[in-house]
Design a protein around this motif. Structure first.
Motif, short mmCIF file in Angstrom:
data_model
loop_
_atom_site.label_atom_id
_atom_site.label_comp_id
_atom_site.label_asym_id
_atom_site.label_seq_id
_atom_site.Cartn_x
_atom_site.Cartn_y
_atom_site.Cartn_z
N VAL A 1 0.82 -1.21 0.00
CA VAL A 1 0.00 0.00 0.00
C VAL A 1 0.85 1.26 0.00
CG1 VAL A 1 -1.87 -1.17 1.22
CG2 VAL A 1 -0.23 0.18 2.52
N HIS A 2 2.15 1.11 0.35
CA HIS A 2 3.03 2.27 0.47
C HIS A 2 3.83 2.57 -0.79
CE1 HIS A 2 2.67 0.33 4.45
NE2 HIS A 2 2.65 1.55 4.93
N ALA A 3 3.74 1.75 -1.81
CA ALA A 3 4.67 1.86 -2.94
C ALA A 3 4.68 3.24 -3.56
CB ALA A 3 4.35 0.80 -3.98
N ILE B 1 11.15 8.97 -1.48
CA ILE B 1 12.53 8.63 -1.81
C ILE B 1 13.10 9.61 -2.83
CG2 ILE B 1 13.96 6.91 -3.02
CD1 ILE B 1 12.17 4.76 -1.62
N PHE B 2 12.32 9.87 -3.88
CA PHE B 2 12.83 10.77 -4.91
C PHE B 2 12.79 12.23 -4.48
CE2 PHE B 2 12.91 7.08 -7.54
CZ PHE B 2 13.98 7.33 -8.38
N ALA B 3 11.85 12.56 -3.61
CA ALA B 3 11.86 13.92 -3.06
C ALA B 3 13.16 14.16 -2.30
CB ALA B 3 10.65 14.12 -2.14
N MET B 4 13.58 13.16 -1.51
CA MET B 4 14.83 13.27 -0.76
C MET B 4 16.04 13.28 -1.69
SD MET B 4 14.16 10.91 2.59
CE MET B 4 13.26 11.54 4.01
N GLY C 1 11.26 -5.10 -2.97
CA GLY C 1 9.86 -5.52 -2.86
C GLY C 1 9.00 -4.53 -3.63
N GLU C 2 7.76 -4.34 -3.18
CA GLU C 2 6.85 -3.43 -3.88
C GLU C 2 7.42 -2.02 -3.96
OE1 GLU C 2 3.98 -4.10 -5.36
OE2 GLU C 2 3.79 -6.21 -4.79
N ILE C 3 7.95 -1.51 -2.83
CA ILE C 3 8.50 -0.16 -2.80
C ILE C 3 9.74 -0.07 -3.66
CG2 ILE C 3 9.52 1.61 -1.32
CD1 ILE C 3 7.77 0.40 0.97
N GLY C 4 10.62 -1.04 -3.51
CA GLY C 4 11.85 -1.04 -4.29
C GLY C 4 11.59 -1.13 -5.79
N GLN C 5 10.60 -1.90 -6.16
CA GLN C 5 10.28 -2.05 -7.58
C GLN C 5 9.74 -0.75 -8.17
OE1 GLN C 5 7.67 -5.50 -7.96
NE2 GLN C 5 9.07 -6.71 -6.69
N THR D 1 6.90 9.56 8.07
CA THR D 1 5.66 9.86 7.35
C THR D 1 5.71 9.49 5.88
OG1 THR D 1 6.48 12.12 7.00
CG2 THR D 1 5.00 11.76 8.88
N SER D 2 6.76 8.79 5.45
CA SER D 2 6.92 8.53 4.02
C SER D 2 5.77 7.70 3.44
CB SER D 2 8.25 7.84 3.74
OG SER D 2 8.31 6.57 4.36
N GLY D 3 5.10 6.92 4.26
CA GLY D 3 4.00 6.09 3.76
C GLY D 3 2.63 6.75 3.86
N SER D 4 2.59 7.96 4.38
CA SER D 4 1.29 8.63 4.58
C SER D 4 0.67 9.01 3.23
CB SER D 4 1.48 9.89 5.43
OG SER D 4 1.97 9.55 6.71
N THR D 5 -0.62 8.74 3.10
CA THR D 5 -1.34 9.05 1.88
C THR D 5 -2.84 9.08 2.15
OG1 THR D 5 -1.97 8.21 -0.31
CG2 THR D 5 -1.23 6.58 1.28
#
Length: 320
Positions: A97-99, A106-109, A149-153, A280-284
């Motif tokens: 759910v966090h992808a 990640i790219f913002a950073m 995983g999902e996020i890395g992909q 908060t990186s997974g917040s949406t």
């Protein structure tokens, strides 16, 4: 015999409650974020959606009816995994759910550190007009994704839009369409010296605890940026601070820490080459929708049909 009971520890809205009651017409469905609600119903719950530490004393006894927990988060390291395993409780995570939101963070950073946006924001506070020696770009650089995983992909997929060389590290070593070369964890030391950006997305397990420490920082380029959105304990924080102070790496984007909230005395707060976000990186705005629609409802339909091949079923031995 009383009705079978489903307990949801979040406010999920009338629409989802209606769907649950349609799927489970013979069950009692209880939902809400109030602790009094959980404690009143936990001992009778067969299925719980959203783990809370306050539930542990109510569901880990011999008379407990608990058979399945759907975690509200992807990480399950804070849960009593051994006790749940011993009781034979099925556990499914919210992995996936966090992808989108986390890959965006990640790219913002990465972009913020590369194009010195964090520096310019600080300068704006003091009305300082200074170039800050900004001259780097992200295109065609090498990114190492530790945990595909999902996020890395999703991160690898976005990296290709920047024409980046993508290296991946995953247990299976199985290739992925957006990863140019895949490695296994025992080859990590071969990966680190190649990377301009190192992104940590692995869960916290016995194997990943302090995965990145003093020796790993020495292997990294002094121009490399480290991004951690996995778990704080994956990185030896003291070694990280040392590496930043001694310019062993160029900077870091950190959403997770060994102790949270991050201690106000931590030097990470004031380092000019560090971006800190409060886990908060997974917040949406779409979080509930994705947990319920993409994971829990499909799993629930399998569960009531006695099919235990559930989405994101946690392997207790692996810890994820």
């Amino acid at each position: 015999m009383g009705k079978r009971l489903l307990l949801v520890t979040h406010n999920i809205g009338e629409e989802y409650l209606h769907q649950l009651n349609e799927i489970l017409p013979e069950w009692k469905v209880v939902a809400g974020k109030e602790e009094e609600l959980w404690t009143a119903h936990a001992k009778n719950a067969e299925v719980i959606v959203g783990w809370k530490k306050e539930l542990q004393k109510h569901v880990l006894h011999n008379e407990s009816k608990l058979r399945w927990i759907q975690s509200w988060s992807a990480g399950v390291n804070s849960m009593p995994l051994n006790a749940l395993d011993e009781k034979g409780v099925l556990l499914t995570s919210a992995n996936g759910v966090h992808a989108y939101p986390i890959s965006e963070t990640i790219f913002a950073m990465m972009l913020g550190l590369t194009r010195k946006i964090h520096t310019y924001v600080r300068q704006q506070q003091t009305k300082e007009w200074h170039h800050a020696h900004m001259n780097m770009e992200i295109h065609e650089k090498t990114i190492g994704i530790i945990g595909v995983g999902e996020i890395g992909q999703e991160t690898a997929k976005i990296a290709k839009a920047f024409r980046m060389n993508v290296l991946g590290v995953r247990h299976s070593g199985v290739s992925h369409e957006y990863v140019d070369k895949m490695y296994t964890p025992r080859e990590l030391k071969e990966v680190l010296p190649q990377c301009d950006y190192i992104v940590i997305t692995v869960p916290l397990t016995q194997e990943t605890n302090k995965l990145i420490g003093k020796n790993e920082f020495i292997l990294m380029k002094d121009s490399a940026f480290l991004i951690n959105i996995g778990r704080g304990e994956v990185i030896d924080e003291e070694a990280l601070i040392h590496a930043l102070n001694n310019k062993e790496i160029a900077g870091a984007g950190l959403d997770v820490f060994e102790n949270e909230p991050l201690d106000k005395n931590s030097p990470l707060w004031t380092m000019e080459n560090v971006i800190v976000t409060p886990h908060t990186s997974g917040s949406t705005q779409h979080y509930t929708k994705r947990v319920i629609e993409n994971i829990f409802l499909p799993n629930l339909k399998k569960y009531i049909n006695e099919n235990n091949e559930l989405i994101n079923l946690v392997n207790y031995k692996k810890g994820y």
